[in-house]
Write a protein that holds these residues in place. Structure first.
Motif, mmCIF file in Angstrom:
data_model
loop_
_atom_site.group_PDB
_atom_site.id
_atom_site.type_symbol
_atom_site.label_atom_id
_atom_site.label_comp_id
_atom_site.label_asym_id
_atom_site.label_seq_id
_atom_site.Cartn_x
_atom_site.Cartn_y
_atom_site.Cartn_z
ATOM 1 N N MET A 30 0.883 -1.163 0.000
ATOM 2 C CA MET A 30 0.000 0.000 0.000
ATOM 3 C C MET A 30 0.925 1.218 0.000
ATOM 4 N N THR A 31 1.100 1.840 -1.167
ATOM 5 C CA THR A 31 2.138 2.855 -1.317
ATOM 6 C C THR A 31 1.628 4.289 -1.411
ATOM 7 N N CYS A 32 0.324 4.480 -1.550
ATOM 8 C CA CYS A 32 -0.183 5.841 -1.733
ATOM 9 C C CYS A 32 -1.631 5.935 -1.279
ATOM 10 N N GLY A 33 -2.158 7.141 -1.347
ATOM 11 C CA GLY A 33 -3.547 7.363 -0.964
ATOM 12 C C GLY A 33 -4.537 6.607 -1.840
ATOM 13 N N HIS A 34 -4.187 6.435 -3.108
ATOM 14 C CA HIS A 34 -5.063 5.665 -4.008
ATOM 15 C C HIS A 34 -5.147 4.216 -3.545
ATOM 16 N N CYS A 35 -4.004 3.648 -3.192
ATOM 17 C CA CYS A 35 -3.974 2.274 -2.677
ATOM 18 C C CYS A 35 -4.832 2.167 -1.420
ATOM 19 N N ALA A 36 -4.651 3.122 -0.505
ATOM 20 C CA ALA A 36 -5.414 3.123 0.744
ATOM 21 C C ALA A 36 -6.905 3.189 0.460
ATOM 22 N N GLY A 37 -7.302 4.026 -0.477
ATOM 23 C CA GLY A 37 -8.712 4.144 -0.833
ATOM 24 C C GLY A 37 -9.269 2.870 -1.448
ATOM 25 N N THR A 38 -8.466 2.205 -2.256
ATOM 26 C CA THR A 38 -8.894 0.943 -2.872
ATOM 27 C C THR A 38 -9.129 -0.121 -1.805
ATOM 28 N N ILE A 39 -8.210 -0.224 -0.868
ATOM 29 C CA ILE A 39 -8.334 -1.217 0.212
ATOM 30 C C ILE A 39 -9.535 -0.889 1.094
ATOM 31 N N LYS A 40 -9.649 0.363 1.493
ATOM 32 C CA LYS A 40 -10.766 0.815 2.334
ATOM 33 C C LYS A 40 -12.105 0.509 1.655
ATOM 34 N N GLY A 41 -12.212 0.878 0.383
ATOM 35 C CA GLY A 41 -13.454 0.656 -0.356
ATOM 36 C C GLY A 41 -13.797 -0.817 -0.498
ATOM 37 N N ALA A 42 -12.792 -1.642 -0.770
ATOM 38 C CA ALA A 42 -13.037 -3.073 -0.948
ATOM 39 C C ALA A 42 -13.563 -3.709 0.337
ATOM 40 N N ILE A 43 -12.955 -3.356 1.462
ATOM 41 C CA ILE A 43 -13.389 -3.943 2.736
ATOM 42 C C ILE A 43 -14.776 -3.441 3.110
ATOM 43 N N GLU A 44 -14.987 -2.126 3.032
ATOM 44 C CA GLU A 44 -16.281 -1.574 3.432
ATOM 45 C C GLU A 44 -17.413 -2.032 2.525
ATOM 46 N N GLN A 45 -17.124 -2.280 1.251
ATOM 47 C CA GLN A 45 -18.156 -2.784 0.339
ATOM 48 C C GLN A 45 -18.490 -4.242 0.655
ATOM 49 N N ALA A 46 -17.473 -5.042 0.931
ATOM 50 C CA ALA A 46 -17.689 -6.468 1.193
ATOM 51 C C ALA A 46 -18.254 -6.722 2.591
ATOM 52 N N LEU A 47 -17.949 -5.836 3.527
ATOM 53 C CA LEU A 47 -18.385 -6.009 4.907
ATOM 54 C C LEU A 47 -19.132 -4.761 5.367
ATOM 55 N N PRO A 48 -20.391 -4.609 4.935
ATOM 56 C CA PRO A 48 -21.165 -3.427 5.322
ATOM 57 C C PRO A 48 -21.190 -3.271 6.842
ATOM 58 N N GLY A 49 -21.060 -2.045 7.299
ATOM 59 C CA GLY A 49 -21.045 -1.772 8.727
ATOM 60 C C GLY A 49 -19.649 -1.719 9.305
ATOM 61 N N SER A 50 -18.658 -2.137 8.521
ATOM 62 C CA SER A 50 -17.280 -2.055 8.999
ATOM 63 C C SER A 50 -16.762 -0.642 8.751
ATOM 64 N N SER A 51 -15.744 -0.283 9.503
ATOM 65 C CA SER A 51 -15.104 1.007 9.348
ATOM 66 C C SER A 51 -13.606 0.752 9.178
ATOM 67 N N VAL A 52 -13.013 1.390 8.184
ATOM 68 C CA VAL A 52 -11.616 1.121 7.842
ATOM 69 C C VAL A 52 -10.826 2.420 7.833
ATOM 70 N N THR A 53 -9.665 2.391 8.465
ATOM 71 C CA THR A 53 -8.700 3.475 8.313
ATOM 72 C C THR A 53 -7.443 2.864 7.703
ATOM 73 N N ALA A 54 -6.849 3.583 6.766
ATOM 74 C CA ALA A 54 -5.660 3.074 6.085
ATOM 75 C C ALA A 54 -4.624 4.185 6.017
ATOM 76 N N ASP A 55 -3.406 3.870 6.397
ATOM 77 C CA ASP A 55 -2.316 4.849 6.424
ATOM 78 C C ASP A 55 -1.146 4.331 5.587
ATOM 79 N N PRO A 56 -0.974 4.869 4.380
ATOM 80 C CA PRO A 56 0.116 4.404 3.525
ATOM 81 C C PRO A 56 1.496 4.623 4.135
ATOM 82 N N ALA A 57 1.668 5.653 4.944
ATOM 83 C CA ALA A 57 2.980 5.934 5.531
ATOM 84 C C ALA A 57 3.422 4.825 6.478
ATOM 85 N N SER A 58 2.486 4.316 7.284
ATOM 86 C CA SER A 58 2.825 3.249 8.243
ATOM 87 C C SER A 58 2.509 1.860 7.699
#
Length: 90
Positions: A30-58
């Motif tokens: 996960m190297t950038c904000g786009h990557c973080a958004g892709t991961i966040k969107g995939a999880i939240e779409q597949a698991l409604p009600g989940s909340s995801v935070t993604a930090d490319p720096a860490s």
């Protein structure tokens, strides 16, 4: 992995605190904000009600509202990334 060509400074999503019952993944590719958004969107779409935070720096993805770490890892893998389970808070 991200196919965008805009890998400027990474953007950070809220990572202020790790809530109870969170699943935490480390995603080295996960190297950038786009990557973080892709991961966040995939999880939240597949698991409604989940909340995801993604930090490319860490390289850290924190998921609350879902506790099946194997299912979450499978979702991230299907999105094209390589997740490692970092742990879960008690």
């Amino acid at each position: 992995m991200c196919s965008c060509s805009q890998h400027a400074a990474p953007t950070e999503t809220d990572t202020s605190a790790t809530p109870d019952q969170a699943v935490i993944l480390l995603v080295d590719d996960m190297t950038c904000g786009h990557c973080a958004g892709t991961i966040k969107g995939a999880i939240e779409q597949a698991l409604p009600g989940s909340s995801v935070t993604a930090d490319p720096a860490s390289k850290r993805v924190t998921i609350t509202g879902a506790s099946d770490s194997a299912a979450i890892q499978a979702i991230v893998t299907k999105a094209g990334y390589t997740p490692l389970l970092a742990g879960a808070s008690a």
